[in-house]
Scaffold this motif. Structure first.
Motif, PDB file in Angstrom:
ATOM      1  N   THR A  96       0.792  -1.247   0.000  1.00  0.00           N
ATOM      2  CA  THR A  96       0.000   0.000   0.000  1.00  0.00           C
ATOM      3  C   THR A  96       0.825   1.298   0.000  1.00  0.00           C
ATOM      4  O   THR A  96       0.413   2.307   0.563  1.00  0.00           O
ATOM      5  N   LYS A  99       1.994   1.951  -5.329  1.00  0.00           N
ATOM      6  CA  LYS A  99       2.536   1.465  -6.616  1.00  0.00           C
ATOM      7  C   LYS A  99       1.508   1.531  -7.744  1.00  0.00           C
ATOM      8  O   LYS A  99       1.768   2.069  -8.814  1.00  0.00           O
ATOM      9  N   THR A 100       0.325   0.940  -7.460  1.00  0.00           N
ATOM     10  CA  THR A 100      -0.693   0.849  -8.519  1.00  0.00           C
ATOM     11  C   THR A 100      -1.165   2.249  -8.921  1.00  0.00           C
ATOM     12  O   THR A 100      -1.363   2.533 -10.108  1.00  0.00           O
ATOM     13  N   THR A 101      -1.286   3.124  -7.932  1.00  0.00           N
ATOM     14  CA  THR A 101      -1.726   4.497  -8.216  1.00  0.00           C
ATOM     15  C   THR A 101      -0.679   5.228  -9.065  1.00  0.00           C
ATOM     16  O   THR A 101      -1.027   5.886 -10.055  1.00  0.00           O
ATOM     17  N   ARG A 127      -2.151  -9.962  -5.156  1.00  0.00           N
ATOM     18  CA  ARG A 127      -3.232  -9.018  -4.832  1.00  0.00           C
ATOM     19  C   ARG A 127      -3.451  -8.078  -6.002  1.00  0.00           C
ATOM     20  O   ARG A 127      -3.215  -6.874  -5.907  1.00  0.00           O
ATOM     21  N   ASN A 256       6.135   8.633  -1.655  1.00  0.00           N
ATOM     22  CA  ASN A 256       4.718   8.921  -1.863  1.00  0.00           C
ATOM     23  C   ASN A 256       4.036   9.251  -0.519  1.00  0.00           C
ATOM     24  O   ASN A 256       4.593   8.990   0.542  1.00  0.00           O
TER      25      ASN A 256
HETATM   26  N1  LIG Z   1      -0.176  10.245  -2.782  1.00  0.00           N
HETATM   27  C1  LIG Z   1      -1.120   9.635  -2.099  1.00  0.00           C
HETATM   28  N2  LIG Z   1      -1.716  10.233  -1.071  1.00  0.00           N
HETATM   29  C2  LIG Z   1      -2.676   9.638  -0.340  1.00  0.00           C
HETATM   30  N3  LIG Z   1      -3.132   8.389  -0.594  1.00  0.00           N
HETATM   31  C3  LIG Z   1      -2.590   7.720  -1.617  1.00  0.00           C
HETATM   32  C4  LIG Z   1      -1.550   8.293  -2.431  1.00  0.00           C
HETATM   33  N4  LIG Z   1      -1.212   7.384  -3.370  1.00  0.00           N
HETATM   34  C5  LIG Z   1      -1.994   6.310  -3.165  1.00  0.00           C
HETATM   35  N5  LIG Z   1      -2.818   6.506  -2.115  1.00  0.00           N
HETATM   36  C6  LIG Z   1      -3.816   5.576  -1.574  1.00  0.00           C
HETATM   37  O1  LIG Z   1      -3.148   4.523  -0.877  1.00  0.00           O
HETATM   38  C7  LIG Z   1      -3.823   3.289  -1.036  1.00  0.00           C
HETATM   39  C8  LIG Z   1      -2.855   2.257  -1.604  1.00  0.00           C
HETATM   40  O2  LIG Z   1      -2.510   2.678  -2.902  1.00  0.00           O
HETATM   41  P1  LIG Z   1      -2.120   1.625  -4.025  1.00  0.00           P
HETATM   42  O3  LIG Z   1      -3.142   0.554  -4.115  1.00  0.00           O
HETATM   43  O4  LIG Z   1      -1.790   2.393  -5.229  1.00  0.00           O
HETATM   44  O5  LIG Z   1      -0.800   1.048  -3.348  1.00  0.00           O
HETATM   45  P2  LIG Z   1      -0.007  -0.268  -3.723  1.00  0.00           P
HETATM   46  O6  LIG Z   1       1.391  -0.051  -3.306  1.00  0.00           O
HETATM   47  O7  LIG Z   1      -0.262  -0.638  -5.111  1.00  0.00           O
HETATM   48  O8  LIG Z   1      -0.717  -1.300  -2.737  1.00  0.00           O
HETATM   49  P3  LIG Z   1      -0.565  -2.897  -2.780  1.00  0.00           P
HETATM   50  O9  LIG Z   1       0.721  -3.209  -2.091  1.00  0.00           O
HETATM   51  O10 LIG Z   1      -1.778  -3.348  -2.021  1.00  0.00           O
HETATM   52  O11 LIG Z   1      -0.569  -3.305  -4.201  1.00  0.00           O
HETATM   53  C9  LIG Z   1      -5.002   3.563  -1.941  1.00  0.00           C
HETATM   54  O12 LIG Z   1      -6.139   3.765  -1.164  1.00  0.00           O
HETATM   55  C10 LIG Z   1      -4.604   4.856  -2.657  1.00  0.00           C
HETATM   56  O13 LIG Z   1      -5.719   5.617  -3.067  1.00  0.00           O
END
Ligand SMILES: Nc1ncnc2c1ncn2[C@@H]1O[C@H](COP(=O)(O)OP(=O)(O)OP(=O)(O)O)[C@@H](O)[C@H]1O
Ligand SMILES: [Mg+2]
Length: 272
Positions: A96, A99-101, A127, A256
């Protein structure tokens, strides 16, 4: 009189020369089979404003919120271009981090350059989440495509002319083995060969949670490490950056979720 006969004789000879020229052959009409563009065969989806807002997709159109991602795009393009890199993995120490964002925003930002073809593959096979971010379920999952069970296009969706996403609608049974399988590499090269993207971005799992990245990152040109200001420690970033550099080229590190960053997207980054 002699001159007249000579002139008539010459005219006869000229006609003969013309008659000796073989008549042009009737040409068989050439049958041209239209070559279909494989991109046009990918199912097109639209991202609604509501989905974009809810899932923090800020780069579909230009604007203040897209600015920081556009900067990331331009720097990534410059460094990747200078080094001849065309494939980029996005990973993080823990889950979280965003990455995906970041992956989606970078892809939409890149795709605003209409001369680029961008392909994003969701390889976070434990996931998978890119389909949720786009609010779109593919017919089949990318992990099934990588097992050669279905054609690539059945797991792909397209946004506009030049941006495609390879999605999953379920987790993969053996992600680590799948990510380092020879068949996976073969199918990925076939996908590259078919769709010829300028850039391929892989949404990867976190590095400290499984060994999924270890077998895959060596076939990727470069990696981007995303840390979250509220949950990643400096030592986790250090460990992962070192490991990333042993597996592939490090494009940069993004911090991030910075509450006190200078930009609205909430991240800062560093390049090497
Ligand atoms: N810059 C930001 N500020 C606040 N919240 C954010 C930001 N970037 C992402 N998020 C939020 O954080 C959460 C996790 O984001 P995301 O799914 O992109 O992470 P991830 O690293 O891909 O997670 P995972 O490890 O589960 O794949 C989401 O709810 C997303 O909306
Ligand atoms: Mg993710």
């Amino acid at each position: 009189m002699e001159r007249l006969e000579a002139a008539l004789e010459k005219a006869r000879q000229d006609r003969q020369v013309l008659q000796d020229v073989p008549a042009p052959q009737e040409q068989e009409p050439e049958i041209v089979t239209p070559v279909s563009d494989p991109w046009s065969e990918i199912k097109e989806i639209k991202i609604t404003n509501r989905t974009a807002r809810k899932n923090r997709i800020n780069t579909i159109s230009q604007g203040k919120e897209a600015g920081p991602y556009d900067l990331l795009r331009s720097r990534a393009l410059r460094v990747m271009g200078e080094n001849g890199w065309a494939t980029l993995a996005i990973t993080s120490p823990n889950k979280t981090c965003g990455k995906t964002t970041v992956c989606a925003n970078l892809a939409f930002s890149l795709a605003r350059q209409s001369d680029l073809k961008i392909m994003v593959l969701d390889l976070d096979l434990r996931r998978p989440a890119m389909h949720k971010l786009l609010a779109s379920r593919p017919k089949n999952s990318l992990h099934e495509v990588l097992r050669d069970k279905h054609p690539a296009k059945s797991a792909f969706v397209r946004v506009g002319e030049n941006l495609a996403f390879g999605l999953n609608n379920s987790p993969a049974p053996n992600p680590s083995e799948l990510l380092q399988a020879k068949l996976t590499k073969k199918i990925l090269s076939e996908i590259r060969e078919t769709y010829k993207p300028d850039l391929m971005i892989f949404d990867m799992p976190p590095m400290l949670v499984s060994d999924d990245n270890v077998g895959f990152l060596p076939i990727v040109d470069c990696g981007l490490l995303i840390g979250a200001a509220d949950s990643t420690t400096i030592s986790q970033l250090d460990i992962c950056e070192k490991e990333l550099s042993e597996l592939t080229n490090v494009l940069g590190v993004v911090l991030n979720k910075c509450r006190f960053s200078d930009n609205d997207a909430g991240y800062d980054y560093e390049y090497y």
